[in-house]
Design a protein around this motif. Structure first.
Motif, PDB file in Angstrom:
ATOM      1  N   GLN A  37       0.893  -1.161   0.000  1.00 20.22           N
ATOM      2  CA  GLN A  37       0.000   0.000   0.000  1.00 20.22           C
ATOM      3  C   GLN A  37       0.926   1.204   0.000  1.00 20.22           C
ATOM      4  N   GLN A  61      -4.970   1.863  -2.783  1.00 16.86           N
ATOM      5  CA  GLN A  61      -5.326   1.921  -1.367  1.00 16.86           C
ATOM      6  C   GLN A  61      -4.607   3.055  -0.644  1.00 16.86           C
ATOM      7  N   HIS A  79     -12.824   0.873  -0.587  1.00  8.76           N
ATOM      8  CA  HIS A  79     -11.839   0.300   0.335  1.00  8.76           C
ATOM      9  C   HIS A  79     -10.633   1.217   0.533  1.00  8.76           C
ATOM     10  N   ALA A  80     -10.344   2.044  -0.461  1.00  9.32           N
ATOM     11  CA  ALA A  80      -9.276   3.033  -0.278  1.00  9.32           C
ATOM     12  C   ALA A  80      -9.673   4.034   0.807  1.00  9.32           C
ATOM     13  N   LYS A 129      -9.195   2.410   4.152  1.00 10.24           N
ATOM     14  CA  LYS A 129      -7.788   2.352   4.553  1.00 10.24           C
ATOM     15  C   LYS A 129      -7.317   3.708   5.078  1.00 10.24           C
ATOM     16  N   ASN A 138      -3.915  -7.233  -2.619  1.00 11.95           N
ATOM     17  CA  ASN A 138      -3.654  -5.979  -3.328  1.00 11.95           C
ATOM     18  C   ASN A 138      -2.298  -6.023  -4.033  1.00 11.95           C
TER      19      ASN A 138
END
Length: 471
Positions: free
Chosen positions: A89, A109, A379-380, A383, A398
């Protein structure tokens, strides 16, 4: 404020409290002191990575080891191809004599927002607001009930005229002042699902080992595919297992019952964590001050451990099911929004820009739509929120090479509710343990209905009609 965030600007702004400054290519990078910062340079380029990279082939490699290898690539395009082999990430800032690029991890992400003049990038719009006067868009969606409920940006748009969001698989070209797609760039060849199952299983085992060598890890288990695969891939590691029992979740809930049964097969210690509901007033004031339209979600109480999360795996499981010749109105419904003209217009732009290239390289439109318009946004956002709460969530799925490998299997064998590929991964990782193979995957009335339709060969038609009628 702005924990683990960054700001890249052409103008040299006053240093933000708690940040560190590093000039690169005529720009000024400011990053929070808790960011994982790695840099390397040689005779033709300089690269900065904010975040972590993990190797599945050589789990012992550090961030610096990996970057030292990556920087030997002859140009940006080769660098982007090679970094796709790693899980992480991260944000990459790449500067050579002729190229200056900013991009992020496979599913975006680590968020990146940029101004239309390409002179400013940041991890949140709010950080850009901290240094710049931003003008709100006239688009009514961003003042609508729909937006206020979910607080999700659409496509690459934001509530501000001067700011765009960088979507996954795209990069900012600072020199040419444009944003363009860098993946996919070649045809996706279909592969045998059994060979892919072994390959993906070993990738996940490698990524998990790499993470465990740097962090203490814990893994929430549910009744679904994603966490079951990760559980089996983590059996040789020092990992804690748990399930979260949310409010109004009975003790008979499948996630509670089946996860306990799975852990018991391998005599793994397992605990149930009761969800602690927090109200907005319970959050640090810096939380809302550091994020764009935050949701107030209670974090899992796991201390200093990294939470291993199964999100993003849905890309390899036909997460958006089936829809024949989807148009923008269909995508609006498929992505769980109520019909809205602005959303449909944005998705039409995305379709118009990407339909031909995805067809050329043999990628299914719904797989990439899920990848970029759901994982890269929903989902980003999650995070980013977890970062501000000090919760470190890692999602080994990912990885662009892993996702691409999953997508190389025919869609009929990676169905969301009856996934032949994932069943094979589970069989391989469990060494065909019959107790594991006999545990149901997310049993429900909806699944039973779907499997009956599939047996009759009607599941694709049913899924398509369902979407078309709602559109």
């Amino acid at each position: 404020m702005f924990k683990k965030q960054f700001l890249l600007t052409r103008k040299n702004y006053p240093l933000i409290h708690g940040f560190i400054e590093k000039p690169i290519g005529g720009f000024y990078l400011q990053f929070h002191k808790n960011c994982v910062f790695t840099t390397a340079r040689n005779s033709f380029c300089e690269v900065i990575i904010l975040g972590e990279l993990f190797s599945y082939t050589t789990p012992e490699l550090t961030n610096q080891n990996i970057l030292n290898q990556l920087i030997e690539q002859e140009n940006l395009e080769r660098f982007q191809a090679e970094i796709s082999n790693y899980y992480g990430q991260y944000v990459v800032i790449y500067k050579s004599n002729t190229q200056f690029s900013v991009f992020n991890d496979a599913c975006g992400q680590a968020e990146i927002y940029y101004t239309n003049n390409f002179e400013n990038c940041a991890s949140q719009v709010k950080l850009l607001q901290y240094i710049l006067p931003l003008q709100q868009t006239d688009e009514t969606y961003y003042t609508s009930k729909e937006f206020n409920k979910l607080k999700l940006f659409i496509n690459n748009s934001t509530p501000f005229k001067q700011v765009k969001k960088l979507l996954p698989n795209h990069a900012i070209d600072v020199v040419a002042k444009r944003c363009s797609r860098f993946f996919p760039i070649k045809k996706l060849e279909q592969r045998d699902y059994k060979a892919v199952a072994v390959e993906v299983a070993n990738m996940l085992k490698g990524y998990l080992k790499a993470i465990s060598l740097r962090h203490k890890i814990c893994l929430p288990i549910t009744a679904g595919y994603d966490s079951r695969v990760l559980f089996l891939a983590s059996l040789d590691l020092d990992c804690e297992y748990f399930v979260t029992q949310f409010k109004n979740m009975p003790d008979t809930h499948n996630d509670l019952v089946i996860s306990k049964q799975l852990a018991a097969i391998y005599n793994k210690p397992f605990k149930v964590i009761k969800d602690v509901e927090m109200q907005p007033k319970d959050f640090d004031l810096n939380y809302s001050a550091s994020l764009d339209f935050p949701l107030y979600l209670s974090p899992d109480l796991v201390g200093d451990k990294v939470i291993i999360n199964g999100n993003i795996s849905e890309i390899g499981r036909n997460g958006f099911y089936y829809c024949t010749k989807p148009n923008a109105k269909n995508l609006n419904i498929i992505n769980f929004f109520k019909p809205h003209t602005f959303i449909q217009n944005e998705y039409k732009k995305w379709l118009d820009n990407n339909k031909a290239v995805l067809k050329k390289y043999k990628y299914h439109i719904l797989d990439i739509f899920l990848w970029e318009q759901f994982m890269g946004i929903v989902h980003a956002k999650a995070k980013s929120q977890n970062k501000q709460l000090g919760v470190n969530v890692m999602t080994p799925y990912n990885s662009r090479v892993l996702l691409n490998t999953l997508l190389s299997v025919d869609r009929d064998k990676r169905d969301r509710m009856d996934n032949v590929l994932y069943n094979e991964i589970i069989a391989y990782l469990s060494k065909n343990n019959t107790k594991v193979l006999n545990l149901p995957i997310n049993p429900s009335k909806e699944k039973s209905k779907y499997l009956k339709l599939k047996k009759l060969g009607l599941h694709k038609v049913y899924s398509t009609i369902k979407v078309k009628l709602k559109s």
